[in-house]
Design an enzyme around this catalytic site. Structure first.
Site, short mmCIF file in Angstrom:
data_model
loop_
_atom_site.label_atom_id
_atom_site.label_comp_id
_atom_site.label_asym_id
_atom_site.label_seq_id
_atom_site.Cartn_x
_atom_site.Cartn_y
_atom_site.Cartn_z
N SER A 1 51.61 32.04 97.51
CA SER A 1 52.89 31.54 98.14
C SER A 1 54.23 32.91 97.18
O SER A 1 53.12 34.08 96.15
CB SER A 1 54.40 30.61 98.06
OG SER A 1 54.23 30.24 97.22
N HIS B 1 75.72 29.70 77.50
CA HIS B 1 76.72 30.84 76.84
C HIS B 1 76.52 30.90 75.12
O HIS B 1 77.27 31.52 74.46
CB HIS B 1 77.41 30.78 77.13
CG HIS B 1 79.14 32.10 77.70
ND1 HIS B 1 77.84 33.18 76.23
CD2 HIS B 1 79.31 33.25 78.31
CE1 HIS B 1 79.01 34.33 76.97
NE2 HIS B 1 79.42 33.94 78.25
N ASP C 1 73.89 35.68 75.59
CA ASP C 1 75.09 36.05 76.01
C ASP C 1 74.74 36.87 77.31
O ASP C 1 73.85 36.94 78.02
CB ASP C 1 76.25 37.32 75.10
CG ASP C 1 74.71 38.28 75.04
OD1 ASP C 1 74.16 38.80 75.51
OD2 ASP C 1 75.11 39.02 73.38
N1 CAO Z 1 61.85 32.87 101.02
C1 CAO Z 1 61.48 32.73 102.03
N2 CAO Z 1 60.39 32.28 102.56
C2 CAO Z 1 59.56 31.75 101.52
C3 CAO Z 1 60.46 31.26 100.00
C4 CAO Z 1 61.60 32.39 100.47
N3 CAO Z 1 62.73 31.95 99.05
N4 CAO Z 1 60.05 30.61 99.68
C5 CAO Z 1 58.93 30.28 100.43
N5 CAO Z 1 58.94 30.50 100.97
C6 CAO Z 1 57.68 30.49 102.39
C7 CAO Z 1 56.48 30.73 101.03
O1 CAO Z 1 56.09 32.09 101.34
C8 CAO Z 1 55.69 29.78 102.43
O2 CAO Z 1 55.29 30.88 103.19
P1 CAO Z 1 53.77 30.99 104.01
O3 CAO Z 1 53.32 30.06 104.50
O4 CAO Z 1 53.68 32.57 104.73
O5 CAO Z 1 53.37 31.71 102.50
C9 CAO Z 1 56.64 29.36 102.90
O6 CAO Z 1 57.68 29.36 103.06
C10 CAO Z 1 56.59 27.30 101.95
O7 CAO Z 1 56.08 27.83 100.88
P2 CAO Z 1 56.10 26.25 99.78
O8 CAO Z 1 57.64 26.18 99.52
O9 CAO Z 1 54.92 25.76 100.41
O10 CAO Z 1 55.41 27.26 98.17
P3 CAO Z 1 56.37 28.13 97.07
O11 CAO Z 1 55.40 28.17 96.10
O12 CAO Z 1 57.06 28.75 97.85
O13 CAO Z 1 57.19 26.70 97.06
C11 CAO Z 1 57.94 24.27 95.54
C12 CAO Z 1 57.24 25.56 96.00
C13 CAO Z 1 57.78 22.98 94.48
C14 CAO Z 1 58.94 25.31 94.50
C15 CAO Z 1 58.95 24.62 97.30
O14 CAO Z 1 58.71 23.08 97.97
C16 CAO Z 1 60.20 23.49 96.52
O15 CAO Z 1 60.20 22.44 96.77
N6 CAO Z 1 61.09 24.14 97.27
C17 CAO Z 1 63.23 23.30 96.44
C18 CAO Z 1 63.32 23.57 95.35
C19 CAO Z 1 64.53 22.47 95.19
O16 CAO Z 1 64.97 21.56 95.67
N7 CAO Z 1 65.25 23.15 94.13
C20 CAO Z 1 66.58 22.71 94.04
C21 CAO Z 1 66.80 21.79 92.84
S1 CAO Z 1 68.40 21.24 92.10
O17 CAO Z 1 68.19 19.79 93.47
#
Ligand code: CAO
Length: 194
Positions: free
Chosen positions: A44, A164, A168
């Site tokens: 990804s 902060h 900075d």
């Molecule tokens: N914009 C557009 N497409 C995106 C993207 C983004 N920002 N991020 C991921 N994608 C795409 C990936 O490229 C993948 O597509 P492909 O099949 O073409 O490769 C698809 O979406 C699925 O990706 P993924 O989510 O399985 O993998 P990742 O490595 O991009 O992310 C992870 C991994 C663990 C960070 C994610 O699955 C996750 O859990 N995100 C949520 C984080 C979260 O909850 N944050 C809030 C915290 S505060 O409560």
């Protein structure tokens, strides 16, 4: 989550947002994705975002709720090795099997909330770390290039929060500029890769 987020409230958060043009990275990843898949790893965008010099924690949306496992010593890993490690952490996260070794030791966190949706966020620092970045959804948007021509660009916003008391605004801005510059010109990253 209750304990760490309550502790985080004591930190004076400084927020800073920017956008990054990922058009070249989108092209590079489309070239490398098949090669990584042939070697058994799903590639990804995250492994490119993670490549720095830290134990990068990744906010992960799991069936057990928010967990933040970290990829250790990313400076010593290739993008492919980071992708393989991320695949391993995601598989463990989905199975509810992430252990203390993976869930501790993070030094900087990235929250790819854009994989679900959204443009900007106001991420909360995970103590004792002092900064965190939230990544928005990659969107195809019109932008002007350096020749003032209208082009189709793959734009992602990034929202940083920093303690902060320690960091900075100017330091955060310089860091963000450097991080964006590597992603906007991924070939420059190759030059510095170890
Ligand atoms: N914009 C557009 N497409 C995106 C993207 C983004 N920002 N991020 C991921 N994608 C795409 C990936 O490229 C993948 O597509 P492909 O099949 O073409 O490769 C698809 O979406 C699925 O990706 P993924 O989510 O399985 O993998 P990742 O490595 O991009 O992310 C992870 C991994 C663990 C960070 C994610 O699955 C996750 O859990 N995100 C949520 C984080 C979260 O909850 N944050 C809030 C915290 S505060 O409560």
């Amino acid at each position: 989550m209750v304990k760490t987020m309550t502790a985080a409230l004591k930190i004076p958060h400084f927020g800073y947002c920017d956008e990054v043009d990922l058009t070249q990275l989108v092209l590079l990843r489309s070239e490398l994705k098949g090669l990584a898949e042939a070697r058994g790893v799903r590639l990804s965008y995250m492994p490119f975002f993670v490549k720095g010099s830290h134990n990068i924690g990744l906010a992960m949306d799991t069936p057990q709720g928010l967990l933040v496992p970290s990829v250790k010593n990313v400076q010593a890993l290739s993008v492919f090795e980071i992708a393989a490690e991320l695949n391993r952490l995601q598989a463990l996260g989905s199975a509810g099997q992430l252990g203390p070794a993976d869930l501790t030791g993070g030094t900087f966190t990235l929250s790819n909330v854009g994989s679900i949706g959204g443009t900007y966020a106001k991420p909360v620092i995970l103590p004792p770390e002092v900064a965190i970045g939230a990544l928005g959804k990659i969107q195809v948007l019109p932008r002007f290039n350096s020749c003032a021509e209208l082009v189709k660009a793959h734009i992602m916003s990034v929202s940083w929060s920093a303690d902060h008391r320690v960091i900075d605004g100017a330091t955060m801005s310089r860091f963000s500029n450097l991080w964006c510059s590597y992603l906007e010109q991924p070939s420059s990253m190759v030059l510095d890769l170890k």
